[in-house]
Scaffold this motif. Structure first.
Motif, mmCIF file in Angstrom:
data_model
loop_
_atom_site.group_PDB
_atom_site.id
_atom_site.type_symbol
_atom_site.label_atom_id
_atom_site.label_comp_id
_atom_site.label_asym_id
_atom_site.label_seq_id
_atom_site.Cartn_x
_atom_site.Cartn_y
_atom_site.Cartn_z
ATOM 1 N N ASP A 35 -22.003 -27.874 1.487
ATOM 2 C CA ASP A 35 -21.728 -28.539 2.878
ATOM 3 C C ASP A 35 -22.724 -27.004 2.774
ATOM 4 O O ASP A 35 -24.396 -27.257 3.530
ATOM 5 N N ARG A 36 -23.397 -26.249 2.469
ATOM 6 C CA ARG A 36 -24.668 -25.100 2.808
ATOM 7 C C ARG A 36 -25.714 -25.666 1.772
ATOM 8 O O ARG A 36 -26.983 -26.239 2.576
ATOM 9 N N SER B 284 -22.577 -25.063 8.384
ATOM 10 C CA SER B 284 -22.606 -25.699 7.452
ATOM 11 C C SER B 284 -21.571 -27.027 7.389
ATOM 12 O O SER B 284 -21.566 -28.286 7.262
ATOM 13 N N LEU C 142 -26.726 -28.327 4.090
ATOM 14 C CA LEU C 142 -28.393 -28.542 5.308
ATOM 15 C C LEU C 142 -29.314 -27.487 5.053
ATOM 16 O O LEU C 142 -30.385 -28.122 5.961
#
Length: 398
Positions: free
Chosen positions: A103-104, A20, A107
């Motif tokens: 970020d995860r 990510s 994603l």
């Protein structure tokens, strides 16, 4: 000294996080994956000698970033030089909290963009967030490995060519997008729960991530509760010979009390919000089952009421089928069979299995055998087919 199992444990825990972060840096999913895989290969060679670093995730991310820079330096295109310059001026090691978590989430939403086909969404989510290999995903979905590889490649190309943004949707778009994300996670869980525990474990992990990152979304919390409560019965689903044991016949002492307590606490949290949604209601239904010390003590009237609410909120033939099961327990199999026969679910093995059981209870053995044969023909699960075969044989021997 650390060895391959230690690296594997970090891989399972941190692969999605590392990918990510690298996707944000690079803007290229393939390059991010390759860089993270290179970093884990390096870990296999160095950690046994040097020890696991204090921050394994930070080490993997920094190493992967350096591998990406090395690769870009070997490229000659202007785009690669620009990307390298951006990487060289970015922070060396992203913080473990905050940005990494965001970020995860980005994603997950990228993988589950509505422009991608649902099957591609599932495959790409498992590949990038779960770290599953293409052969593992192909086996889980009973397709040839080349077919799954093409599916993943096409999904990545769609993201690139359509310039699908790597971000969480705007608040106004979030509810519609979130439904797709939750649906994919639940599909992954159901696929794994039937035959592949690794897949369902990945779905629970993703569900925990969503509930943690989006605590104000009651449906995300409800989905996590639903999966935990269903997963609590995993050890009781098979007997010592590996044969499937249906819910009414399970040894409830083998249910996982910790998962039940966690799931029920999440259901109560949802109830306090008073914003019911489909996953929350399904979780409440599973909570009623988990509250019952025996099958005979199940509060079927309460389950029937919850299915009535679910039908009003999210009607579907599958919901109607499950509601009919509750009707069979509150009004009898004849009333339930009338509801089941009105449904158009001929390709769904559970439809035939439910119908077979109702016909058996009504003493219509010949029709029940035919229904069991239909259920067997439509089931992809060896364990389910074995159970249905046993029930059919019981009728034939009478």
């Amino acid at each position: 000294m650390p060895g391959a199992p230690d690296v594997e444990a970090v891989f399972r825990a941190e692969y999605g996080r590392a990918v990510s972060v690298l996707v944000r840096f690079l803007g290229d999913i393939d390059l991010a994956e390759e860089a993270v895989q290179d970093a884990f290969t390096t870990a296999l060679g160095t950690w046994p000698e040097n020890g696991v670093p204090p921050s394994p995730a930070g080490w993997i991310i920094t190493t992967a970033r350096n591998r990406a820079i090395d690769r870009l330096r070997r490229e000659s295109s202007r785009e690669a030089r620009h990307a390298e310059a951006a990487l060289l001026h970015s922070p060396d090691a992203p913080a473990e909290e905050g940005p990494v978590r965001d970020d995860r989430l980005r994603l997950i939403f990228t993988c589950c963009h509505p422009a991608l086909a649902p099957q591609a969404q599932v495959a790409l989510t498992l590949r990038l967030l779960g770290g599953l290999t293409t052969p593992q995903i192909a086996r889980a979905f009973l397709v040839p490995e080349p077919t799954m590889a093409q599916r993943i490649v096409r999904a990545k190309a769609k993201i690139r060519d359509a310039r699908i943004p790597y971000r969480v949707p705007r608040d106004a778009d979030l509810p519609d997008r979130l439904r797709g994300v939750l649906a994919v996670v639940y599909l992954i869980f159901n696929q794994g729960y039937a035959d592949t525990p690794e897949l369902s474990a990945e779905a629970v992990r993703l569900g925990r991530l969503l509930a943690e990152l989006m605590p104000d979304e009651p449906e995300a919390v409800g989905l996590l509760a639903l999966m935990l409560l269903v997963d609590s019965r995993r050890d009781a689903r098979e007997d010592e010979h590996g044969a499937l044991v249906p819910l009414p016949e399970q040894d409830r002492a083998r249910w996982d009390g910790e998962l039940i307590a966690e799931g029920q606490a999440l259901v109560r949290r949802c109830l306090r919000r008073n914003q019911p949604g489909p996953y929350q209601i399904q979780a409440a239904i599973q909570a009623v089952h988990s509250d019952s010390p025996t099958a005979a003590a199940t509060e079927w009237a309460q389950i029937r009421q919850l299915y009535d609410q679910l039908t009003a909120l999210a009607p579907s033939p599958v919901v109607a089928l499950n509601r009919a099961v509750a009707v069979a327990e509150t009004e009898g199999p004849r009333a339930a069979l009338a509801l089941v026969d009105a449904l158009d679910l001929g390709g769904y093995h559970v439809f035939h299995a439910v119908r077979a059981d109702l016909l058996r209870r009504l003493g219509r053995g010949t029709e029940a055998v035919q229904a069991y044969e239909e259920a067997i023909a439509h089931s992809d699960s060896a364990a389910e087919r074995g159970y249905l075969e046993r029930r059919k044989r019981e009728l034939v021997r009478r």
